[in-house]
Design a protein around this motif. Structure first.
Motif, PDB file in Angstrom:
ATOM      1  N   SER A 184      95.302   9.003  46.433  1.00  0.00           N
ATOM      2  CA  SER A 184      94.169   9.025  45.494  1.00  0.00           C
ATOM      3  C   SER A 184      93.425   7.692  45.477  1.00  0.00           C
ATOM      4  CB  SER A 184      94.667   9.334  44.085  1.00  0.00           C
ATOM      5  OG  SER A 184      95.380  10.536  44.070  1.00  0.00           O
ATOM      6  N   PHE A 185      94.170   6.600  45.349  1.00  0.00           N
ATOM      7  CA  PHE A 185      93.509   5.305  45.201  1.00  0.00           C
ATOM      8  C   PHE A 185      93.142   4.676  46.555  1.00  0.00           C
ATOM      9  CE2 PHE A 185      95.812   5.529  41.119  1.00  0.00           C
ATOM     10  CZ  PHE A 185      94.718   5.405  40.284  1.00  0.00           C
ATOM     11  N   PHE A 188      90.993   7.078  48.813  1.00  0.00           N
ATOM     12  CA  PHE A 188      89.813   7.741  48.257  1.00  0.00           C
ATOM     13  C   PHE A 188      89.105   6.860  47.211  1.00  0.00           C
ATOM     14  CE2 PHE A 188      88.472  11.029  44.912  1.00  0.00           C
ATOM     15  CZ  PHE A 188      87.174  11.083  45.394  1.00  0.00           C
ATOM     16  N   LEU A 189      89.696   6.716  46.035  1.00  0.00           N
ATOM     17  CA  LEU A 189      88.975   6.084  44.927  1.00  0.00           C
ATOM     18  C   LEU A 189      88.594   4.625  45.188  1.00  0.00           C
ATOM     19  CD1 LEU A 189      90.875   7.509  41.838  1.00  0.00           C
ATOM     20  CD2 LEU A 189      88.445   7.730  42.302  1.00  0.00           C
ATOM     21  N   SER A 201      83.177   2.132  47.240  1.00  0.00           N
ATOM     22  CA  SER A 201      84.319   2.864  46.690  1.00  0.00           C
ATOM     23  C   SER A 201      83.853   3.900  45.676  1.00  0.00           C
ATOM     24  CB  SER A 201      85.298   1.897  46.033  1.00  0.00           C
ATOM     25  OG  SER A 201      84.838   1.527  44.765  1.00  0.00           O
ATOM     26  N   ALA A 202      84.663   4.963  45.516  1.00  0.00           N
ATOM     27  CA  ALA A 202      84.319   6.038  44.586  1.00  0.00           C
ATOM     28  C   ALA A 202      84.517   5.609  43.140  1.00  0.00           C
ATOM     29  CB  ALA A 202      85.168   7.266  44.895  1.00  0.00           C
ATOM     30  N   SER A 203      85.378   4.639  42.914  1.00  0.00           N
ATOM     31  CA  SER A 203      85.577   4.114  41.557  1.00  0.00           C
ATOM     32  C   SER A 203      84.685   2.891  41.400  1.00  0.00           C
ATOM     33  CB  SER A 203      87.048   3.735  41.363  1.00  0.00           C
ATOM     34  OG  SER A 203      87.174   2.913  40.234  1.00  0.00           O
TER      35      SER A 203
ATOM     36  N   ILE B  10      92.215  14.952  42.364  1.00  0.00           N
ATOM     37  CA  ILE B  10      91.107  15.098  41.406  1.00  0.00           C
ATOM     38  C   ILE B  10      91.535  14.588  40.028  1.00  0.00           C
ATOM     39  CG2 ILE B  10      89.666  16.795  40.170  1.00  0.00           C
ATOM     40  CD1 ILE B  10      89.638  18.425  42.800  1.00  0.00           C
ATOM     41  N   TYR B  12      93.721  12.242  39.390  1.00  0.00           N
ATOM     42  CA  TYR B  12      93.685  10.772  39.437  1.00  0.00           C
ATOM     43  C   TYR B  12      92.245  10.272  39.327  1.00  0.00           C
ATOM     44  CZ  TYR B  12      98.531   9.448  40.364  1.00  0.00           C
ATOM     45  OH  TYR B  12      99.870   9.185  40.237  1.00  0.00           O
ATOM     46  N   ALA B  13      91.320  10.946  40.046  1.00  0.00           N
ATOM     47  CA  ALA B  13      89.920  10.515  40.022  1.00  0.00           C
ATOM     48  C   ALA B  13      89.340  10.658  38.614  1.00  0.00           C
ATOM     49  CB  ALA B  13      89.113  11.329  41.023  1.00  0.00           C
ATOM     50  N   THR B  16      90.881   8.122  36.228  1.00  0.00           N
ATOM     51  CA  THR B  16      90.331   6.781  36.468  1.00  0.00           C
ATOM     52  C   THR B  16      88.930   6.674  35.867  1.00  0.00           C
ATOM     53  OG1 THR B  16      91.578   6.680  38.524  1.00  0.00           O
ATOM     54  CG2 THR B  16      89.809   5.084  38.275  1.00  0.00           C
ATOM     55  N   ASN B  17      88.112   7.701  36.088  1.00  0.00           N
ATOM     56  CA  ASN B  17      86.758   7.680  35.535  1.00  0.00           C
ATOM     57  C   ASN B  17      86.782   7.719  34.011  1.00  0.00           C
ATOM     58  OD1 ASN B  17      85.685   7.534  38.047  1.00  0.00           O
ATOM     59  ND2 ASN B  17      85.310   9.715  38.254  1.00  0.00           N
TER      60      ASN B  17
END
Lengths: 517, 136
Positions: A184-185, A188-189, A201-203, B10, B12-13, B16-17
């Motif tokens: 996840s991190f 991806f994020l 980055s997505a985050s 998803i 986790y995403a 995080t958001n």
């Protein structure tokens, strides 16, 4: 009803010393004999170098002295001279080594891909069973994702950045759920994917702050080590990982010194994978007159000039020499710790590297020898003689052989066989396969792929689905007298070509039909 | 990856958001508390929205700058962060004083509330999923 009196209690207590005295004897009588504890006290230590081609190692006759320490290790090892990886990049190569299955079976065929769920239990760690303490470390995150699939079978998992000097890896902060956290991190994020259209980055907030902190850490490391590494710090271009091999091997040495027998340990090291960044002691070590044979440019190559290829090769060789120097320190530590006496030590690679025909690297549809020919040296406990084996072998043979050597049953699902010299006999009729199918969907029949089939001295290569003249093309080489694969025999040795083609097509159809079913 | 693994990524995403959004909100509230009431608290909707939009835009700029450079520390950009931050704050304060812009941002914030109703429960559930996976 008779009550349990104080007198009874004292009588019972008197029996306790007797029971204590006989308990070890009883324990020995009833507990199962643990393999590798007395009769064959064996650790299994696999040291894998990413992208290490056997063709660039002096231990296999390369003119540049790239691997003096591997040569030293070879003096106490079984040295396999014609060992091929089943895959040409990390994901399929590593998965085949750890599962004993071909890529067309385990389906980890794409970049950053994973193996099919139904086969997750078919791995080397589960096969060794609970008798062994199972330890795994992979600097390459792609290999780490595969190892994460086996997380239930691994007792100790070291984070990819365990021995780094600068790292932006986040997954390790989630010890209870690290497989999902890495994915996840880190994939991806928080990933800054330079190859994608939207590399940021997505985050937005945490990802950016994390990257700024990492870049600051990296800037400090670069300023400290700029003299030591003229081409920059070794690292991974895809993920925020930077390291000195000295630190990585110090970490391995300390880990190995604490190994409790019996342990099955897998160490997947990133060097000499690109970017090739030798330390100053090895930088410019091979400014010599060596020139590899010039070969015609391949239509599926990127058309890189021979001069540029020679430059890349030289850096690669220097990086191998740097890695080998550290491997020498590791061997010394293993020797001092007495681990050579009670351990099977394996040194191998997941795939090779290529500097010819207009192509550089390994993620290529060209499956010539430098890409798939990897080192394999296996040192048995107490071995002090060199044993050279020239028969062709494949990375899927390593798992069954190690299980056999550790007195463990070889599972029926395994597609490999025992290596010659370590329990197996050479079968000249046996064919083995290497393949590249990264452009093919993981769970669709192979329609865009290169498959190399090796039988005895011959190697048949099939190109499939690349369009034009490579929509469905074949090449045939005799590696006994043409190791450089310069003379295509497909149209001249028609009998062997036809025989091997039929066998390859049957094997491919079988693999594709298994997928459909 | 199978559907379950994709759902976890998803989660986790979203989690995080969710935490990122809370962080942004808390920062805004903190600024609101430390500044005089008429600077921000009285025009919270318009100036606060603009403050968040400009700050996130600036983060996007930093992020894309990092992505387009080869792992070198963006010293110049980092040095400018306090200056740009102050500029954003002043800009947000001034916009809060301009009638039609104030109305524009209020309307925008009003419409953006729908995302709050969608993302808040999803973010919260995802946060619980991530917590559960990391505790048990």
């Amino acid at each position: 009803m008779h009550r349990f009196s104080r007198r009874d209690f004292l009588k019972l207590s008197a029996l306790m010393p007797i029971s204590a005295a006989i308990s070890p004897w009883v324990k020995n009588l009833v507990s199962p004999k643990i393999v590798g504890q007395d009769s064959f006290p064996t650790n299994i230590i696999i040291i894998l170098f990413d992208a290490m081609s056997a063709r660039n190692l002096s231990v296999y006759g390369y003119p540049r002295n790239t691997s003096p320490n591997l040569m030293r290790f070879a003096d106490r090892s079984n040295v396999y001279h014609s060992h091929n990886s089943a895959g040409n990049f990390t994901v399929p190569g590593t998965t085949s080594l750890l599962t004993g299955l071909y890529p067309w079976t385990h389906r980890a065929i794409n970049e950053a891909g994973l193996m099919t769920r139904e086969f997750i239990g078919r791995n080397i760690f589960r096969s060794f069973g609970g008798h062994y303490k199972r330890l795994a470390f992979a600097q390459n995150l792609y290999a780490g994702f595969i190892l994460n699939q086996f997380d239930k079978d691994i007792d100790i998992y070291l984070s990819p950045d365990a021995f780094n000097i600068a790292s932006g890896i986040v997954g390790r902060r989630f010890p209870n759920d690290f497989p999902s956290a890495y994915r996840s991190f880190d994939d991806f994020l928080f990933k800054f994917d330079k190859e994608s259209l939207k590399p940021a980055s997505a985050s937005l907030i945490f990802g950016t702050i994390e990257r700024l902190l990492f870049l600051r850490q990296l800037a400090v490391a670069k300023s400290i080590y700029s003299q030591e590494f003229p081409l920059g710090l070794p690292g991974d271009d895809n993920y925020p990982i930077y390291y000195r091999l000295e630190d990585v091997f110090d970490g391995l040495i300390s880990t190995m010194k604490n190994i409790k027998t019996p342990t099955a340990a897998y160490f997947h090291l990133f060097p000499p994978h690109e970017p090739y960044r030798p330390s100053k002691d090895f930088f410019a070590k091979f400014f010599d007159n060596y020139l590899p044979p010039t070969k015609p440019e391949h239509a599926l190559s990127h058309g890189i000039s021979q001069t540029a290829l020679n430059g890349h090769r030289r850096r690669y060789d220097e990086y191998i020499a740097y890695a080998d120097s550290q491997l020498g320190r590791l061997f010394d530590a293993i020797e001092q710790a007495g681990l050579f006496e009670n351990s099977i030590v394996v040194v191998t690679g997941d795939h090779g590297e290529f500097f010819e025909r207009g192509e550089q690297g390994h993620a290529t549809p060209l499956l010539y020898d430098p890409v798939v020919h990897v080192p394999l040296l296996i040192s048995m406990p107490g071995q002090n003689k060199r044993n050279d084996i020239y028969e062709p072998t494949n990375s899927i043979d390593v798992l069954p052989t190690l299980l056999h050597l550790a007195n463990q049953p070889v599972p029926s699902w395994c597609e490999g066989t025992l290596l010659p010299g370590l329990g197996g006999d050479y079968d000249p009729q046996r064919s083995t396969f290497s393949m590249d199918a990264k452009l093919n969907p993981a769970f669709a029949p192979l329609r865009t792929a290169t498959i190399a089939m090796r039988r005895g001295a011959y190697k048949l290569i099939r190109y499939l689905g690349y369009g034009g003249e490579y929509e469905d093309a074949y090449e045939l080489y005799n590696l006994d007298n043409d190791i450089e694969e310069m003379n295509d025999l497909y149209t001249s040795e028609t009998a062997i070509a036809s025989q091997m083609k039929t066998e390859l097509l049957e094997a491919l159809n079988a693999a594709n039909s298994r997928l459909k079913s | 990856m199978n559907m379950g693994e994709i759902a976890i990524v998803i989660a986790y995403a979203m989690a995080t958001n969710f935490i990122e959004s809370l962080t942004a909100l808390l920062m805004l509230l903190f600024i609101c508390v430390i500044l005089p009431a008429k600077w921000l608290r009285d025009v919270f909707l318009s100036s606060g929205s603009l403050l968040v939009i400009l700050s996130l835009g600036y983060m996007m700029y930093i992020s894309s700058h990092i992505a387009s450079n080869d792992d070198s520390y963006p010293t110049n950009i980092v040095r400018l962060i306090p200056v740009v931050g102050l500029l954003i704050l002043v800009l947000a304060f001034l916009v809060g004083r301009i009638g039609f812009l104030q109305k524009l941002f209020e309307e925008l914030a009003d419409r953006a509330v729908i995302f709050f109703y969608i993302f808040l429960p999803l973010g919260f559930i995802s946060f619980l999923v991530v917590m559960a996976r990391n505790i048990f």
